[in-house]
Design an enzyme around this catalytic site. Structure first.
Site, PDB file in Angstrom:
ATOM      1  N   TYR A  16       0.820  -1.212   0.000  1.00 35.05           N
ATOM      2  CA  TYR A  16       0.000   0.000   0.000  1.00 35.05           C
ATOM      3  C   TYR A  16       0.856   1.265   0.000  1.00 35.05           C
ATOM      4  O   TYR A  16       0.426   2.300  -0.489  1.00 35.05           O
ATOM      5  CB  TYR A  16      -0.928  -0.001   1.216  1.00 35.05           C
ATOM      6  CG  TYR A  16      -2.136  -0.874   1.018  1.00 35.05           C
ATOM      7  CD1 TYR A  16      -3.284  -0.361   0.415  1.00 35.05           C
ATOM      8  CD2 TYR A  16      -2.132  -2.210   1.394  1.00 35.05           C
ATOM      9  CE1 TYR A  16      -4.399  -1.155   0.215  1.00 35.05           C
ATOM     10  CE2 TYR A  16      -3.244  -3.015   1.201  1.00 35.05           C
ATOM     11  CZ  TYR A  16      -4.377  -2.488   0.615  1.00 35.05           C
ATOM     12  OH  TYR A  16      -5.483  -3.276   0.408  1.00 35.05           O
ATOM     13  N   THR A  98       2.809  -5.487  14.162  1.00 32.76           N
ATOM     14  CA  THR A  98       3.100  -5.588  15.590  1.00 32.76           C
ATOM     15  C   THR A  98       3.524  -7.028  15.903  1.00 32.76           C
ATOM     16  O   THR A  98       2.925  -7.979  15.400  1.00 32.76           O
ATOM     17  CB  THR A  98       1.841  -5.213  16.407  1.00 32.76           C
ATOM     18  OG1 THR A  98       1.439  -3.898  15.992  1.00 32.76           O
ATOM     19  CG2 THR A  98       2.138  -5.191  17.896  1.00 32.76           C
ATOM     20  N   GLU A 172       6.357   8.037   5.235  1.00 31.72           N
ATOM     21  CA  GLU A 172       5.234   8.314   4.346  1.00 31.72           C
ATOM     22  C   GLU A 172       4.015   8.727   5.164  1.00 31.72           C
ATOM     23  O   GLU A 172       3.657   8.071   6.122  1.00 31.72           O
ATOM     24  CB  GLU A 172       4.933   7.036   3.545  1.00 31.72           C
ATOM     25  CG  GLU A 172       3.972   7.257   2.421  1.00 31.72           C
ATOM     26  CD  GLU A 172       4.370   8.464   1.599  1.00 31.72           C
ATOM     27  OE1 GLU A 172       5.336   8.374   0.851  1.00 31.72           O
ATOM     28  OE2 GLU A 172       3.705   9.520   1.716  1.00 31.72           O
ATOM     29  N   LYS A 227       6.964  10.546  12.633  1.00 30.62           N
ATOM     30  CA  LYS A 227       5.954   9.696  11.991  1.00 30.62           C
ATOM     31  C   LYS A 227       5.059   9.048  13.055  1.00 30.62           C
ATOM     32  O   LYS A 227       3.829   9.072  12.955  1.00 30.62           O
ATOM     33  CB  LYS A 227       6.672   8.631  11.155  1.00 30.62           C
ATOM     34  CG  LYS A 227       5.815   7.499  10.667  1.00 30.62           C
ATOM     35  CD  LYS A 227       4.887   7.894   9.553  1.00 30.62           C
ATOM     36  CE  LYS A 227       4.016   6.721   9.179  1.00 30.62           C
ATOM     37  NZ  LYS A 227       3.415   6.773   7.909  1.00 30.62           N
ATOM     38  N   LEU A 228       5.687   8.493  14.085  1.00 30.54           N
ATOM     39  CA  LEU A 228       4.892   7.857  15.140  1.00 30.54           C
ATOM     40  C   LEU A 228       4.004   8.895  15.831  1.00 30.54           C
ATOM     41  O   LEU A 228       2.837   8.644  16.124  1.00 30.54           O
ATOM     42  CB  LEU A 228       5.799   7.209  16.200  1.00 30.54           C
ATOM     43  CG  LEU A 228       6.732   6.081  15.767  1.00 30.54           C
ATOM     44  CD1 LEU A 228       7.378   5.429  16.975  1.00 30.54           C
ATOM     45  CD2 LEU A 228       5.975   5.022  14.973  1.00 30.54           C
ATOM     46  N   ASN A 231       0.881  10.088  13.773  1.00 26.85           N
ATOM     47  CA  ASN A 231      -0.220   9.124  13.816  1.00 26.85           C
ATOM     48  C   ASN A 231      -0.829   9.037  15.208  1.00 26.85           C
ATOM     49  O   ASN A 231      -2.047   8.889  15.350  1.00 26.85           O
ATOM     50  CB  ASN A 231       0.257   7.752  13.336  1.00 26.85           C
ATOM     51  CG  ASN A 231       0.285   7.682  11.816  1.00 26.85           C
ATOM     52  OD1 ASN A 231      -0.363   8.479  11.152  1.00 26.85           O
ATOM     53  ND2 ASN A 231       1.035   6.763  11.271  1.00 26.85           N
ATOM     54  N   CYS A 283      -1.774   1.675  10.440  1.00 21.68           N
ATOM     55  CA  CYS A 283      -0.772   2.512  11.117  1.00 21.68           C
ATOM     56  C   CYS A 283      -1.094   2.929  12.543  1.00 21.68           C
ATOM     57  O   CYS A 283      -0.239   2.853  13.418  1.00 21.68           O
ATOM     58  CB  CYS A 283      -0.537   3.780  10.305  1.00 21.68           C
ATOM     59  SG  CYS A 283       0.491   3.480   8.873  1.00 21.68           S
TER      60      CYS A 283
END
Ligand code: UDX
Ligand code: ADP
Length: 470
Positions: A16, A98, A172, A227-228, A231, A283
């Site tokens: 994806y 995970t 991304e 990034k973490l 989200n 995510c």
């Protein structure tokens, strides 16, 4: 070769993220040869399909981009080693689910495929190669990649002295369903790293279509952590508004009105304030759990607990929807027919990873309900797989999947809308009511239907965060 000019890119992972991202890079940079590689032969074959309806992922606008670039400077292949060897830049875009067992199980990301990819790059890369982390990764993964690349034993004999590497992080932020638009007009492009030449090379690619002021450079760790955190913040907004939806139902307030009222404060903003059945997608949960794991690792237990609650509230919201269905149907759904409209984790994607529909459907099946599931894009096979039901077992009729809404609602006691597909906002409820068993119920977890239409059709109605109707 001029170290700064990238002529060929390899992307490991045709999923994806890797697929659409590389398609847009190839489309916007016709002078760069972009090759996407994957170990999954079926997936690569699907990317090479002449019939663009058969591409492995559904994403609005993707087919047009593929049509323009594929065969020109965009290629999909399983020849991983050869592609690595002939590329100046390698993106790692493999899956990082995970962990299910071992240290950090249920929290930390499993980076075994990232590690495998790094080893392959170490072995086959030639000359100077820039390795770019694209997958969402735990913070400090770049250090692991760098260490693998720099260990001489991981190299080919002929490579040992010649190959050099730079590692960059370029997370991304694309959102499924709007991936092409997000890639073509990103809010920002984040590039983390220390090697200035490598940073310039990657920036030069994006500058082909992105304004310079939208490109943010940081150190490697800030990039990975951003990034973490991005989200986690987005997910936190959803858990916050979902918690408010329960208060609305209890007090007579309407969550849509509350969202509008608070979102009008420019400091809060309107986006990501739609209450629903809980967030899904590959995510949000994974990234928060990574953050929680990281916090625990550094002894920041209060911080870990704080973020953990965002996930727990999300799970609670999903179970809450199931309990509400049960309560309204006189406390039992055993033997009742329930039509589930929407199985994808959100509209405009065929992705079901962590979809709230999975947990809610499982809860209802467990109660003995007969489910009739409709989704315009998710395949029947995927639904069977996600619910852990084999097709043979389904001959016992607890599960029926249809591509026709009217077939799915036939003789249903209730319709439960779980994904906000546009077509669900245009349904003819008078017609549906005729097909259902009275007293029919409609549960709208996405606020997509017009309550007046439901009332006119003589159906009972429950809507998330609606303390007035119901
Ligand atoms: C997300 C991030 O948006 C993206 O930047 C990141 O790179 C990957 O994760 P994605 O998972 O594709 O993207 O979907 P997103 O649109 O963020 O939605 C996630 C979930 O939240 C969906 O289940 C969606 O239905 C839900 N959601 C979103 C709500 O319930 N309410 C909202 O207001 C917004
Ligand atoms: P994402 O949403 O992060 O793109 P996906 O699961 O959609 O995740 O895609 C990841 C892809 O990476 C899969 O198609 C998988 O086959 C591929 N992959 C995983 N490990 C490797 C590897 N070592 N080499 C090549 N491809 C890999």
């Amino acid at each position: 070769m001029n170290k700064n000019v990238i002529e060929s890119i390899c992307c490991i992972g045709a999923g994806y993220v890797g697929g659409p991202t590389m398609a847009v890079i190839a489309d916007r940079c016709p002078d760069i040869k972009v090759t996407v590689v994957d170990i999954n032969e079926k997936r690569i074959a699907a990317w090479n399909e002449d019939d663009l309806d058969k591409l492995p992922i559904y994403e609005p606008g993707l087919d047009a981009v593929i049509k323009r670039a594929r065969g020109r400077n965009l290629f999909f292949t399983t020849s991983i080693n050869e592609t690595i060897a002939s590329s100046d830049m390698v993106f790692i875009s493999v899956n990082t689910p995970t962990k299910t067992k071992g240290l950090g199980a249920g929290e930390a990301s499993d980076i075994r495929w990232v590690e495998a990819s790094a080893r392959q790059v170490a072995k086959y890369a030639k000359g100077h190669t820039i390795v770019v982390e694209k997958s969402t990764l735990p913070v400090r993964t770049a250090a692991a990649i760098r260490s693998i690349l720099e260990t001489p034993q991981n190299r080919n004999e002929e490579n040992t002295s010649k190959a050099t590497f730079s590692v960059l992080s370029n997370p991304e932020f694309l959102s499924e369903g709007t991936a092409i638009n997000d890639l073509e007009s990103p809010d920002r492009v984040l590039i983390g790293g220390e090697d200035l030449e490598a940073l310039d090379s990657l920036e030069a690619i994006y500058l082909q279509w992105v304004d310079k002021d939208k490109i943010i450079r940081t150190n490697l760790w800030s990039s990975e952590l951003s990034k973490l955190t991005a989200n986690a913040f987005l997910a936190q907004r959803i858990s916050s508004i979902n918690s408010v939806s329960a208060i609305c139902e209890a007090t007579g307030a309407d969550v849509r009105e509350v969202s509008k009222a608070i979102g009008s404060d420019s400091r809060i903003g309107q986006k990501f304030l739609n209450a629903g059945p809980g967030f899904g997608g590959s995510c949000f949960q994974k990234d928060i759990l990574n953050l929680v794991y990281l916090c625990r690792h550094f002894g920041l237990l209060n911080v870990a607990e704080y973020w953990q609650q965002v996930v727990e509230l999300n799970t609670w919201q999903q179970h809450r929807i199931y309990r509400l269905v049960l309560q309204n149907l006189f406390g039992t759904v055993t033997g009742k027919k329930l039509a589930i409209l929407g199985f994808a984790f959100k509209a405009d994607t065929n992705d079901t990873r962590e979809s709230p529909a999975i947990r809610i459907s499982k809860d209802l099946l467990e109660e003995g309900a007969f489910l009739m599931i409709h989704d315009p894009k998710v395949s029947s096979e995927k639904i069977y797989e996600d619910l852990g039901v084999s097709k043979l077992e389904t001959n016992n009729e607890q599960l029926f999947i249809s591509k026709n809404v009217f077939e799915a609602v036939n003789e249903a006691d209730a319709v439960i809308i779980l994904t906000e597909w546009n077509e669900y906002s245009k349904l003819d409820w008078a017609l549906i009511a005729k097909k259902m068993r009275a007293p029919g119920w409609v549960f709208d977890t996405r606020s997509v239907v017009d309550p007046e239409q439901i009332k006119l059709a003589g159906l009972n109605f429950w809507r998330v965060g609606d303390g007035v109707l119901g």
